[in-house]
Design an enzyme around this catalytic site. Structure first.
Site, short mmCIF file in Angstrom:
data_model
loop_
_atom_site.label_atom_id
_atom_site.label_comp_id
_atom_site.label_asym_id
_atom_site.label_seq_id
_atom_site.Cartn_x
_atom_site.Cartn_y
_atom_site.Cartn_z
N GLU A 90 0.84 -1.19 0.00
CA GLU A 90 -0.08 -0.01 0.09
C GLU A 90 0.85 1.24 0.02
OE1 GLU A 90 -3.31 -0.09 -0.39
OE2 GLU A 90 -2.76 -2.10 -0.79
N TRP A 124 1.84 1.62 -3.55
CA TRP A 124 0.69 2.39 -4.27
C TRP A 124 0.68 3.95 -4.17
CZ3 TRP A 124 -2.42 1.25 -8.06
CH2 TRP A 124 -2.88 -0.27 -8.22
N TRP A 181 -21.19 10.91 -19.60
CA TRP A 181 -21.74 10.82 -18.27
C TRP A 181 -23.12 11.18 -18.05
CZ3 TRP A 181 -18.79 7.78 -15.34
CH2 TRP A 181 -17.17 7.77 -15.84
N ASN A 214 -10.76 2.00 3.27
CA ASN A 214 -10.56 1.95 1.78
C ASN A 214 -11.12 1.22 1.18
OD1 ASN A 214 -8.17 2.38 -0.17
ND2 ASN A 214 -8.40 0.16 -0.08
N TRP A 261 -16.77 10.85 -12.71
CA TRP A 261 -15.84 10.70 -11.35
C TRP A 261 -15.42 11.70 -10.87
CZ3 TRP A 261 -10.97 11.97 -12.18
CH2 TRP A 261 -10.40 12.28 -13.29
N TRP A 298 -9.93 7.16 -7.65
CA TRP A 298 -11.17 7.37 -8.29
C TRP A 298 -11.12 6.85 -9.66
CZ3 TRP A 298 -16.28 8.53 -7.54
CH2 TRP A 298 -16.51 8.82 -6.38
#
Length: 478
Positions: free
Chosen positions: A287, A290, A319, A354, A372, A395
């Site tokens: 993590e 990341w 969208w 998370n 988004w 996202w």
């Protein structure tokens, strides 16, 4: 006496393991400076929770610096554009030989730092930038074709292969310096609009229910994580009713603790290893990598800093525009209990588990087919741990527009996610008290009569039809 050095603190609010501070202190007496840029922060969607946490962090930093004899100057400026002249004025006033700062990687921050360095160079002063928030400077880890990695797994493999003592060594904490004839500036109170009253909803006791700021609080949280949760991290991290995560995201984002401190702590508890050994510890290291990966993406693909998708083809996606549906998502009124509980947790606490960040983001972008970027901004406006690169990366993953993105046909079923990761409906009952009296199995998908009795709203979309609509939208991209 050696010439004075000016250290510019930003999202690195600590004295421990601080690259710029350590380097500056080796050259002479240090003066610190912090620039509050509230107009700029608001344009970046930082909300009261994040601004309040940073403000308390600056107060804690000033106290930590005082313990080693370093004064901290504080300047309120509107935006990044005022940074060069403000820093130059301080350097001239206190006859500083050089400015030192740790690099930041989103586009606006990189452009700001370039302008500062150019302004100092024009008047013959040095400005030194340091790699601190990540192990490798963007551009150091590249594919065999000399390109930035677009997928996390090979990036992580390269990271583990290359990381060594140079990247992991803790920077020396400066000894107490001789007292300067310079006083720290008083730090003004926050305007009312920037104050927050977030409480932490994890396993914290009532005595530790807020987000205490500063490097001591961060070190304490790291210690408690390693003692109590780290070895079960891989198994527990996806269950929101369990306090199974590190709860360090806000401290890493604000730089109240460094990634090196975290990695050194892992090695001390894992036989000196980062990539193998205890599954819980190595999963947590993943993590941390990341976080670094998304910083590299911000530099290698700056369009993501300009509200553009990483996958350019998805820029053509149609969208929907529905303020009604967006408001229902924001307020936890979608009729999907896990989604609503997660959104209420975010608004009430400034934090979200998370797993639930993925569930709620995918619900907005796939079930509701809403842009988004609206959700990305809403998260930043509420998260105490708001970090541009990580938030944007997460996202775009959920919306299938980004790196390592979920395939567009992967659409989490919120009810299935609820049954799997909150099987006893503990998390749902905590945040949706109207459902707490129902049997656990009913909390995941109350029937019409249960919704009527409890006042819980009907689902605003049908999962099957919403999934089909999203699939059609993505297929039309060609």
């Amino acid at each position: 006496m050696s010439p004075t050095q000016l250290v510019w603190f930003r999202n690195d609010l600590r004295t421990l393991d601080h690259s710029a501070l350590s380097a500056a202190a080796s050259k002479g007496p240090v003066i610190g400076i912090y620039l509050a840029c509230r107009h700029q922060w608001c344009s970046h969607d930082h909300g009261a929770n994040k601004i309040s946490f940073l403000h308390r962090g600056v107060i804690a930093l000033q106290e930590a610096l005082a313990e080693i004899g370093i004064p901290l100057l504080y300047r309120d400026i509107d935006d990044f554009g005022a940074a060069p002249e403000t820093l130059l004025e301080a350097a001239r006033r206190y006859e500083a030989q050089a400015l030192h700062f740790n690099r930041e990687y989103p586009l606006d921050e990189r452009e700001r730092d370039a302008r500062v360095s150019e302004a100092f160079a024009r008047v013959g002063l040095a400005a030194h930038a340091y790699t601190d928030a990540i192990a490798f400077e963007p551009g150091e880890l590249l594919t065999g074709q000399g390109e930035y990695y677009k997928v996390f797994t090979p990036f992580a493999k390269a990271w583990h292969q290359r990381v060594g003592a140079d990247q992991l060594a803790l920077r020396e904490t400066p000894p107490r310096q001789a007292r300067l004839e310079i006083s720290s500036d008083p730090i003004p109170e926050l305007p009312e609009r920037d104050r927050s009253a977030v409480v932490f909803s994890g396993s914290a006791s009532t005595e530790d229910s807020s987000w205490p700021a500063g490097q001591e609080a961060a070190a304490d949280r790291l210690s408690r994580f390693l003692q109590r949760r780290a070895r079960r991290y891989k198994d527990d991290r996806d269950f929101p009713a369990i306090a199974g995560t590190s709860e360090l995201s806000a401290y890493l984002s604000a730089g109240m603790i460094s990634h090196r401190q975290c990695l050194q702590a892992v090695m001390a508890n894992n036989g000196g290893h980062l990539g193998d050994g205890d599954a819980g510890l190595t999963s947590w290291v993943n993590e941390l990598i990341w976080r670094e990966f998304y910083q590299h993406i911000a530099v290698g693909f700056p369009r993501v800093c300009r509200h553009r998708p990483f996958k350019l083809a998805t820029d053509r996606l149609s969208w929907r525009h529905s303020d009604k549906d967006f408001d229902a998502w924001c307020e936890g009124r979608t009729g999907f209990p896990l989604v609503d509980a997660a959104m209420r947790q975010l608004v009430a606490t400034g934090w979200m588990h998370n797993r639930l960040r993925m569930v709620t983001a995918m619900f907005l972008s796939k079930h509701l087919l809403l842009d988004w970027r609206r959700g990305e901004a809403f998260f930043m406006q509420h998260l105490v741990d708001g970090d541009f690169a990580s938030n944007n990366g997460g996202w775009q993953w959920a919306a299938s527009t980004g790196t390592d993105a979920a395939p567009y046909f992967r659409i989490f079923n919120p009810t299935t996610q609820s049954r799997r990761f909150d099987p006893d409906a503990e998390f749902i009952a905590r945040w949706l008290p109207e459902l707490a009296g129902l049997p656990a199995k009913s909390c995941h998908q109350p029937n019409a009569e249960q919704r009527r009795q409890t006042g819980y709203p009907p689902a605003i979309v049908d999962h099957g039809r919403a999934r089909a609509r999203a699939l059609e939208a993505f297929k039309n991209l060609g």
